[in-house]
Design an enzyme around this catalytic site. Structure first.
Site, PDB file in Angstrom:
ATOM      1  N   LYS A 178       0.878  -1.168   0.000  1.00  0.00           N
ATOM      2  CA  LYS A 178       0.000   0.000   0.000  1.00  0.00           C
ATOM      3  C   LYS A 178       0.920   1.225   0.000  1.00  0.00           C
ATOM      4  O   LYS A 178       1.409   1.639   1.043  1.00  0.00           O
ATOM      5  CB  LYS A 178      -0.874  -0.010   1.263  1.00  0.00           C
ATOM      6  N   GLU A 254       9.660   1.477  10.865  1.00  0.00           N
ATOM      7  CA  GLU A 254      10.661   2.543  10.661  1.00  0.00           C
ATOM      8  C   GLU A 254       9.890   3.845  10.795  1.00  0.00           C
ATOM      9  O   GLU A 254       9.119   4.192   9.902  1.00  0.00           O
ATOM     10  CB  GLU A 254      11.271   2.432   9.265  1.00  0.00           C
ATOM     11  N   CYS A 288      13.807  10.989   6.854  1.00  0.00           N
ATOM     12  CA  CYS A 288      13.648  10.633   8.273  1.00  0.00           C
ATOM     13  C   CYS A 288      14.984  10.666   9.001  1.00  0.00           C
ATOM     14  O   CYS A 288      15.046  10.870  10.201  1.00  0.00           O
ATOM     15  CB  CYS A 288      13.081   9.225   8.380  1.00  0.00           C
ATOM     16  N   GLU A 390       9.210  16.437  15.594  1.00  0.00           N
ATOM     17  CA  GLU A 390       9.640  16.240  14.200  1.00  0.00           C
ATOM     18  C   GLU A 390       8.852  17.188  13.301  1.00  0.00           C
ATOM     19  O   GLU A 390       7.624  17.224  13.353  1.00  0.00           O
ATOM     20  CB  GLU A 390       9.400  14.801  13.760  1.00  0.00           C
TER      21      GLU A 390
HETATM   22  N1  LIG Z   1      12.407   5.579   9.877  1.00  0.00           N
HETATM   23  C1  LIG Z   1      12.388   5.603   8.551  1.00  0.00           C
HETATM   24  O1  LIG Z   1      13.118   4.863   7.848  1.00  0.00           O
HETATM   25  C2  LIG Z   1      11.455   6.553   7.861  1.00  0.00           C
HETATM   26  C3  LIG Z   1      11.628   6.713   6.484  1.00  0.00           C
HETATM   27  C4  LIG Z   1      10.778   7.614   5.816  1.00  0.00           C
HETATM   28  C5  LIG Z   1       9.798   8.329   6.492  1.00  0.00           C
HETATM   29  N2  LIG Z   1       9.661   8.141   7.837  1.00  0.00           N
HETATM   30  C6  LIG Z   1       8.661   8.911   8.566  1.00  0.00           C
HETATM   31  O2  LIG Z   1       7.439   8.966   7.813  1.00  0.00           O
HETATM   32  C7  LIG Z   1       6.792  10.225   8.042  1.00  0.00           C
HETATM   33  C8  LIG Z   1       6.464  10.884   6.712  1.00  0.00           C
HETATM   34  O3  LIG Z   1       5.807   9.949   5.866  1.00  0.00           O
HETATM   35  P1  LIG Z   1       4.208   9.925   5.751  1.00  0.00           P
HETATM   36  O4  LIG Z   1       3.646  11.292   5.960  1.00  0.00           O
HETATM   37  O5  LIG Z   1       3.848   9.170   4.512  1.00  0.00           O
HETATM   38  O6  LIG Z   1       3.804   9.047   7.019  1.00  0.00           O
HETATM   39  P2  LIG Z   1       2.329   8.557   7.366  1.00  0.00           P
HETATM   40  O7  LIG Z   1       2.472   7.786   8.607  1.00  0.00           O
HETATM   41  O8  LIG Z   1       1.354   9.667   7.306  1.00  0.00           O
HETATM   42  O9  LIG Z   1       1.934   7.542   6.149  1.00  0.00           O
HETATM   43  C9  LIG Z   1       2.776   6.481   5.810  1.00  0.00           C
HETATM   44  C10 LIG Z   1       1.929   5.418   5.129  1.00  0.00           C
HETATM   45  O10 LIG Z   1       1.017   4.885   6.071  1.00  0.00           O
HETATM   46  C11 LIG Z   1      -0.288   4.899   5.547  1.00  0.00           C
HETATM   47  N3  LIG Z   1      -1.201   5.027   6.695  1.00  0.00           N
HETATM   48  C12 LIG Z   1      -1.538   6.145   7.373  1.00  0.00           C
HETATM   49  N4  LIG Z   1      -2.370   5.855   8.401  1.00  0.00           N
HETATM   50  C13 LIG Z   1      -2.560   4.490   8.361  1.00  0.00           C
HETATM   51  C14 LIG Z   1      -3.322   3.559   9.147  1.00  0.00           C
HETATM   52  N5  LIG Z   1      -4.057   3.972  10.190  1.00  0.00           N
HETATM   53  N6  LIG Z   1      -3.298   2.233   8.812  1.00  0.00           N
HETATM   54  C15 LIG Z   1      -2.545   1.814   7.761  1.00  0.00           C
HETATM   55  N7  LIG Z   1      -1.815   2.638   6.978  1.00  0.00           N
HETATM   56  C16 LIG Z   1      -1.812   3.963   7.286  1.00  0.00           C
HETATM   57  C17 LIG Z   1      -0.291   6.081   4.593  1.00  0.00           C
HETATM   58  O11 LIG Z   1      -1.340   5.976   3.661  1.00  0.00           O
HETATM   59  C18 LIG Z   1       1.086   5.935   3.961  1.00  0.00           C
HETATM   60  O12 LIG Z   1       1.058   4.968   2.932  1.00  0.00           O
HETATM   61  C19 LIG Z   1       7.757  11.050   8.858  1.00  0.00           C
HETATM   62  O13 LIG Z   1       7.389  10.988  10.225  1.00  0.00           O
HETATM   63  C20 LIG Z   1       9.096  10.343   8.670  1.00  0.00           C
HETATM   64  O14 LIG Z   1       9.965  10.533   9.772  1.00  0.00           O
HETATM   65  C21 LIG Z   1      10.483   7.274   8.537  1.00  0.00           C
HETATM   66  O1  LIG Z   2      13.592   9.044   4.951  1.00  0.00           O
HETATM   67  C1  LIG Z   2      14.202   8.081   5.416  1.00  0.00           C
HETATM   68  C2  LIG Z   2      15.175   7.353   4.678  1.00  0.00           C
HETATM   69  C3  LIG Z   2      15.377   6.038   4.911  1.00  0.00           C
HETATM   70  C4  LIG Z   2      16.375   5.375   4.190  1.00  0.00           C
HETATM   71  C5  LIG Z   2      16.470   3.998   4.206  1.00  0.00           C
HETATM   72  O2  LIG Z   2      15.541   3.238   4.751  1.00  0.00           O
HETATM   73  C6  LIG Z   2      17.627   3.329   3.595  1.00  0.00           C
HETATM   74  O3  LIG Z   2      18.590   4.027   3.188  1.00  0.00           O
HETATM   75  O4  LIG Z   2      17.566   2.093   3.505  1.00  0.00           O
END
Ligand SMILES: NC(=O)c1ccc[n+]([C@@H]2O[C@H](COP(=O)([O-])OP(=O)(O)OC[C@H]3O[C@@H](n4cnc5c(N)ncnc54)[C@H](O)[C@@H]3O)[C@@H](O)[C@H]2O)c1
Ligand SMILES: O=C/C=C/C=C(\O)C(=O)O
Length: 486
Positions: A178, A254, A288, A390
C-alpha cells in the site's frame, strides 16, 4: 488524464467502488493522474492472490531460481531507469539530480543485495551431547513468513517500498503493497517490471488508497496477512500496531525522528558544512534520517552558522528537470501548512531566524507548488516544541555547547532515537561519543552513507526492529530448529 490502477494477481484492475483520488504534482499543485482508491474488496483480492502464489509456482521455486528472478527485477528497473525517474520526480517534485543518484539506483540495489544475502547467510547448527553418548544434531532452517503487508511513505517512495519488498521476496514471501496516496506511480510501474521479469502472478500486489478506513487500515486487519512492515509517522505506527494486534501479526516499524548533529571545534568545517547542508535540506528536509537539531562547539559556532546560512541561501528551488534545481517543494499543501505552522511557532517561541521562515517567490508557472524557504534558527530553549517535535521540512535549529558531556546529553534529550551525525577529527572522541548516542544509526564525518548489510532502524519512538542485511532475513522468515537424535 493518466489513470493509476491497482496491480493484483499480475493485472492492473480498477476499484469495485469506482472511488478515485487525485495524484498532485507538488511543483505546480496541478492534478497529474487519477488514482483508484482500494477498499476492503481490493485488499481481499490482493491478499487472496498473495496467499495463492505462496502455494503455487513461487512457493516451489529453487532458491537459485528465485534469486535469479530478483536480479531480473533489478535489471528491469535499470532498463526502465528514465520511466522510474520521471514518475518519481512527477509524484514528489524532487530534483532529478537527487532521484537519479539516490531513489532509483537504490530501487534496483534493494533487490540485488537481498537476492545475494539470502544465499550466503548461514543458520546455526549445534552438536549436542546426550547421556547415552550418541549425541544429537540441532540445526535451524528458515521458511518464509507468508504474506507481508508493506505500507510505505511518500518521501523516498521507490527506495523505501523496495527496501521492504526486496528482502520479503528474497525470503520467499509474497507482498501486498500500500504505497502512499501522495506517490502511487513507481509502485504501480514496478508491476510491469515484475511481469516482464517472470515473477509469478500474485507475488507482488499493489493496492492504492489512504490509511484509516481505506486500503491501509484494511491491509493491517486482514487475517490473510502474516506480518506488517511499515515506514511512516510514529503516530501512524501506533495505530497500525493496534490493528495488527488483533491477529498477533509481527511488525517492523521505521518511524519518525528528531535527529541531532554534533559538530566539535576540531571538525573539518568544509566537510561538516557539506554534510549538514545535505542532512538538513536534501529532499526539502523530508528525510527521516535528516538533521533538525545541530549542536556546535562554541569556538566554531558563529563561523558554522554563517557557512550554513550561505549554503541554505545558495539552494535553488525549481522544476525537477532543470539541472540548476537543488531544492524541490514539500510533498503537499497539507504538509507545507504543517511546516509553516512550525515556522510561525519558532518565532513565537523566541527563535532568531538566521535565514528563511517563509515561502519563496516563484515564477507564475510554479506559483501553485508547495514551495518553502530553507530555514535556520538559533536561540531556542532546549524544551521548545520546535526543538523537540519532528517537523520533516527544510529547517534546523543550531545551538552552541561547551563540553562533550553536555553535547551528548543534549543530543540524547529526545523521545526519538533514529539517526545522529558526529563531526570531529579526534577519532578516540568519535568512538567514545558515537557509542553513547541513543540512535539506531550514527554517522561520523559523513551522512546517509549506506551499507545495506548493516542494521537499520530506530529506538525509542523511532521504530521497532532492525532491517538490513541479516536483520531483514530475521524479520521476513520464520526459524525452525530441528533436533536429530544420532
Ligand atoms: N524511519 C524511517 O526509515 C522513515 C523513512 C521515511 C519516512 N519516515 C517517517 O514517515 C513520516 C512521513 O511519511 P508519511 O507522511 O507518509 O507518514 P504517514 O504515517 O502519514 O503515512 C505512511 C503510510 O502509512 C499509511 N497510513 C496512514 N495511516 C494508516 C493507518 N491507520 N493504517 C494503515 N496505513 C496507514 C499512509 O497511507 C502511507 O502509505 C515522517 O514521520 C518520517 O519521519 C520514517
Ligand atoms: O527518509 C528516510 C530514509 C530512509 C532510508 C532507508 O531506509 C535506507 O537508506 O535504507
Amino acid at each position: 488524464m493518466k489513470e493509476i490502477r491497482h496491480f493484483i494477481d499480475g493485472e492492473y484492475v480498477g476499484s469495485a467502488s469506482g472511488r478515485q483520488f487525485d495524484d498532485i504534482d507538488p511543483t505546480t499543485g496541478t492534478v497529474i493522474a487519477r488514482v483508484h482508491e482500494g477498499g476492503a474488496a481490493e485488499i481481499a483480492r490482493a491478499t487472496a492472490a498473495a496467499r495463492a502464489a505462496l502455494k503455487g509456482e513461487w512457493g516451489s521455486l529453487s532458491l537459485e531460481r528465485r534469486c535469479a528472478l530478483l536480479h531480473k527485477v533489478a535489471d528491469g528497473i535499470e532498463a526502465r531507469f528514465e520511466a522510474f525517474l520521471a514518475a518519481e520526480c512527477e509524484d514528489t517534485g524532487k530534483p532529478r539530480s537527487l532521484a537519479s543518484h539516490i531513489d532509483i539506483p537504490r530501487g534496483a540495489a534493494n533487490f540485488r543485495i537481498f537476492a545475494d544475502a539470502v544465499k550466503n547467510v548461514p543458520t546455526e547448527c549445534f552438536r549436542t551431547d546426550t547421556p547415552d553418548g550418541a549425541g544429537a544434531l540441532n540445526y535451524a532452517v528458515r521458511r518464509p513468513k507468508g504474506v507481508i503487508g508493506v505500507i510505505s511513505p511518500w518521501n523516498l517512495p521507490l527506495l523505501l517500498m523496495t527496501w521492504k519488498v526486496g528482502p520479503a521476496l528474497a525470503c520467499g514471501n509474497t507482498v501486498v503493497v500500500k504505497p502512499s496516496e501522495e506517490t502511487p506511480q513507481t509502485a504501480a510501474l514496478l508491476g510491469e517490471v515484475m511481469n516482464a521479469a517472470g515473477i509469478p502472478r500474485g507475488v507482488y500486489n499493489v493496492v492504492h488508497g489512504f490509511g484509516p478506513d481505506s486500503a491501509g487500515e484494511y491491509l493491517t486487519r486482514d487475517e490473510r496477512v502474516d506480518a506488517i512492515t511499515f515506514t511512516g509517522e510514529t503516530t501512524t505506527g501506533t495505530a497500525i500496531m493496534k490493528a495488527a494486534a488483533g491477529g498477533l501479526r509481527d511488525v517492523s516499524f521505521e518511524l519518525g525522528g528528531k535527529n541531532p548533529a554534533i559538530v566539535f571545534a576540531d571538525a573539518d568545517l568544509d566537510k561538516a558544512i557539506e554534510g549538514t547542508l545535505r542532512s538538513a535540506f536534501a529532499n526539502c528536509g523530508q528525510v527521516c534520517l535528516g538533521t533538525e537539531r545541530i549542536y556546535v562547539e562554541r569556538p566554531l559556532f558563529e563561523a558554522f552558522v554563517a557557512r550554513l546560512k550561505a549554503g541554505a541561501e545558495a539552494l535553488r528551488p525549481g522544476p525537477s528537470h532543470e539541472a540548476s534545481t537543488t531544492l524541490g517543494p514539500l510533498i503537499s499543501k497539507t504538509h507545507r501548512d504543517k511546516v509553516l505552522s512550525y515556522y510561525r511557532l519558532a518565532e513565537q517561541e523566541g527563535a532568531r531566524v538566521i535565514t528563511g521562515g517563509g515561502v519563496p517567490d516563484m515564477p507564475a508557472a510554479l506559483a501553485g507548488g508547495f514551495w518553502i524557504q530553507p530555514t535556520i534558527w538559533t536561540g531556542l530553549a532546549d524544551d521548545a516544541r520546535v526543538v523537540r517535535e519532528e517537523i520533516f521540512g527544510p529547517c534546523c535549529h543550531v545551538r552552541p555547547f561547551d563540553r562533550e558531556e553536555e553535547a551528548i546529553a543534549l543530543a540524547n534529550d529526545t523521545d526519538y532515537g533514529l539517526a545522529a551525525a558526529l563531526w570531529t577529527r579526534d577519532l578516540e572522541r568519535a568512538h567514545r561519543v558515537a557509542q553513547r548516542l541513543e540512535a539506531g544509526i550514527v554517522w561520523v564525518n559523513s551522512w546517509f552513507l549506506r551499507d545495506l548489510r548493516t542494521p537499520f532502524g530506530g529506538m525509542k519512538r523511532s521504530g521497532i526492529g532492525r532491517e538490513g542485511g541479516v536483520h531483514s532475513l530475521e524479520f521476513y522468515t520464520e526459524l525452525s530448529n530441528v533436533c536429530i537424535k544420532l
